[in-house]
Design an enzyme around this catalytic site. Structure first.
Site, PDB file in Angstrom:
ATOM      1  N   HIS A  92       0.881  -1.169   0.000  1.00 17.26           N
ATOM      2  CA  HIS A  92       0.000   0.000   0.000  1.00 17.26           C
ATOM      3  C   HIS A  92       0.921   1.221   0.000  1.00 17.26           C
ATOM      4  CE1 HIS A  92      -2.744   2.941   1.867  1.00 17.26           C
ATOM      5  NE2 HIS A  92      -3.745   2.138   1.562  1.00 17.26           N
ATOM      6  N   LYS A 102     -10.292  -0.629  10.802  1.00 19.54           N
ATOM      7  CA  LYS A 102     -10.502  -1.800   9.935  1.00 19.54           C
ATOM      8  C   LYS A 102     -10.851  -3.038  10.749  1.00 19.54           C
ATOM      9  CE  LYS A 102      -7.183  -0.340   6.377  1.00 19.54           C
ATOM     10  NZ  LYS A 102      -7.967   0.304   5.330  1.00 19.54           N
ATOM     11  N   ASP A 106       3.293  -4.258   7.694  1.00 24.10           N
ATOM     12  CA  ASP A 106       2.023  -3.554   7.598  1.00 24.10           C
ATOM     13  C   ASP A 106       0.923  -4.579   7.884  1.00 24.10           C
ATOM     14  OD1 ASP A 106      -0.387  -2.496   6.791  1.00 24.10           O
ATOM     15  OD2 ASP A 106       0.288  -1.895   4.790  1.00 24.10           O
ATOM     16  N   CYS A 156      -4.871   2.530  -3.536  1.00 19.09           N
ATOM     17  CA  CYS A 156      -3.621   3.049  -2.968  1.00 19.09           C
ATOM     18  C   CYS A 156      -2.453   2.107  -3.214  1.00 19.09           C
ATOM     19  CB  CYS A 156      -3.758   3.315  -1.469  1.00 19.09           C
ATOM     20  SG  CYS A 156      -4.983   4.545  -1.084  1.00 19.09           S
ATOM     21  N   GLN A 160      -4.273  -5.173   7.055  1.00 18.00           N
ATOM     22  CA  GLN A 160      -5.245  -6.123   6.512  1.00 18.00           C
ATOM     23  C   GLN A 160      -5.148  -7.494   7.185  1.00 18.00           C
ATOM     24  OE1 GLN A 160      -7.587  -5.136   4.577  1.00 18.00           O
ATOM     25  NE2 GLN A 160      -6.765  -3.234   3.766  1.00 18.00           N
TER      26      GLN A 160
END
Lengths: 150, 409
Positions: free
Chosen positions: B121, B224, B198, B364, B201
């Protein structure tokens, strides 16, 4: 919502411009070139214009995007080709009012096919698609003019 | 777990959109919030809103307990060793930027390497571009397989003795690929590099055991994972955080301030300048309680079943391209697709008229779009409240979009 609302958005004339874009390509002898993109979605356009003595003698566009953005670009080029710069800028103003759902009957200029895009005003998420080419044209004509000392 | 029952916990999902019951398939962008989180936020503002770590008064103590209690919950949620390793931030983007601005700029030198993937991302890509530019380091990319997965052999060959940082997403927000973080970390550590993950997700969708992954930094967002917007987490190993300089200076983060010099509070507060995101942290704590009550393994299993079902149903549609691993076991509940001849925005508009929310655009991840050789895609992403019926509605909607454009084009 229903098919009727989708039909109002995707009018036949819009799809015709999408399928068979007018003035597609890049002008070899342009004196105004503008690249613009919509950073939120990835649509992009390159607009090339040949402006002489305050008149848009020729214009072409190329780019990638959804049906609304590409059809709007095609209609815009068709409408401004051969017009003088002030008229083109006035048309951009009219288009902006129309696309926001405001009263746009501020002149008696011929609007060509662009009124088919009126339905976009009911789809707020798609307004930026429709205005991309017009913003490029406005920037090209105002910045281009400043540079050439008008 | 029973998704139909879970759905009842989410007031927003009870509405109709454009005349149809809402099918929300955009949880990779932001998830919806259960009643318990909404009530926790309301209770905080109605009953004990106060600044933390300073008031002698009762409300101040209550707010501090709730804020630090949320940190404890986050620590347990990812199985960190200590709350010193849990820094509250504004979200994943801020967390990753903090690592880049502090650890990155102070530890990367000219001639060093930073390795990332095509899957990143923008928030785990641009900070490293910037560190590379400012330090004179080289930014390198892991090669990506055609199906959107990484080969450990490539990981091994790309990371060298010069590599100082490996920054990688746990789960791709476009391809749904689940990356083998534990294995990547092992390889990186053997060469002396630190690993920044990261987790935006992954943390919402699968059980993260940070000590097992062994990565050095891990970033994720509250919104999220059923929590409020504006709260996120940076996990960092204590010995690394200890040596790092704060990125923001001001109130809350100081120990002693003199005219020409100051000292910092201990971890984690030295990284939390200014009044912290109190309500957000308390809300995130409630979200963690909610997710843990259902169980992260249950949620992962549910989404896996949905992804499998969606891959099967969607691949039956003529003229559809589905990106990412074909093997459902290698991916999370994210399905990115395109329909021949119809731009993803147009697909998303038709789906919206049917009450189905999907994302269309570059997500993104412009370098990944370039790698896929597309300018944009449509994406459906699932969470614990989605059902097979939602996927049936999606498939019907896609077929409708195809037919609509066949007629008008």
């Amino acid at each position: 919502m229903s098919y009727e609302q989708l039909d109002a958005l995707y009018r036949a004339v819009i799809m015709d411009h999408y399928k068979s874009p007018r003035n597609k390509g890049v002008l070899d002898d342009s004196n105004v070139t503008i690249d613009m993109n919509n950073p939120t979605c990835g649509d992009r356009i390159r607009l090339t214009m040949k402006e002489k003595d305050g008149k848009i003698e020729d214009v072409k566009f190329e780019g990638e995007g959804c049906s609304i953005s590409m059809a709007s670009a095609s209609m815009m080029t068709q409408l401004i080709k051969g017009k003088d710069v002030d008229t083109a800028l006035k048309l951009a103003e009219i288009f902006s009012l129309m696309i926001q759902g405001k009263d746009y009957h501020i002149t008696d200029l011929d609007l060509g096919d662009i009124e088919a895009l009126q339905g976009v005003s009911k789809f707020p998420a798609r307004i930026k698609c429709a205005t991309l080419a017009w913003k490029a044209m406005e920037r090209g004509l105002t910045e281009g003019r400043k540079e050439s000392g008008h | 777990m029973d998704a139909v029952k879970v759905r009842e916990d989410f007031p927003i999902l009870q509405q109709k959109v454009n005349g149809h019951p809402l099918v929300y398939l955009d949880s990779a962008a932001t998830s919806q919030k259960p009643q318990s989180v909404i009530e926790t936020l309301e209770r905080y503002y109605k009953e004990y809103n106060s600044n933390v770590h300073r008031g002698v008064h009762t409300l101040g103590t209550k707010a501090t307990d709730a804020y630090e209690g949320a940190r404890e919950k986050v620590k347990n949620f990812i199985n960190a060793k200590s709350t010193k390793e849990i820094i509250f931030t504004r979200g994943t983007t801020t967390s990753l930027n903090m690592v880049a601005a502090s650890y990155g700029l102070d530890n990367v030198k000219e001639g060093d390497e930073i390795v990332i993937s095509y899957m990143e991302h923008h928030s785990n890509l641009i900070p490293w571009q910037q560190v590379a530019k400012r330090t004179g380091a080289t930014l390198k990319y892991f090669p990506l397989q055609k199906d959107g997965t990484l080969l450990l052999e490539d990981v091994h060959n790309t990371i060298t003795e010069k590599t100082k940082i490996v920054a990688i997403t746990h789960v791709s927000n476009v391809l749904g690929t689940i990356n083998p973080i534990k294995e990547i970390t092992k390889i990186a550590h053997e060469k002396g590099a630190v690993v920044v993950v990261d987790g935006a997700q992954s943390a919402p969708h699968l059980k993260v055991n940070i000590q097992e992954l062994d990565c050095d930094f891990f970033a994720f967002s509250g919104h999220k994972m059923c929590g409020p917007t504006g709260i996120g987490v940076l996990y960092g190993k204590e010995h690394l955080l200890e040596k790092m300089e704060p990125v923001e200076f001001g109130g809350e983060m100081i120990d002693f301030v003199d005219l020409y010099d100051s000292t910092w509070k201990e971890l984690p507060w030295k990284f939390e300048g200014g009044t912290p995101i109190i309500a957000g942290a308390v809300g995130l704590g409630a979200a963690i309680d909610y997710l843990e009550e259902i169980g992260l393994d249950e949620i992962k299993e549910h989404e896996h079943r949905l992804a499998e079902y969606a891959l099967q149903r969607m691949s039956e549609i003529d003229g559809i391209t589905i990106y990412g691993p074909k093997d459902a076991s290698m991916r999370a509940g994210v399905i990115t697709f395109n329909i021949d001849g119809v731009h993803p925005h147009d697909v998303a508009t038709v789906l919206d008229t049917e009450g189905i929310a999907v994302r269309a655009g570059h997500h993104c991840a412009q370098p990944l779009m370039k790698w896929l050789n597309v300018t944009a895609t449509a994406r459906a992403s699932f969470y614990l409240y989605n059902t097979e019926e939602d996927i049936d509605r999606l498939v019907e909607g896609i077929v409708k979009a195809k037919e609509f454009f066949k007629d008008v084009l």
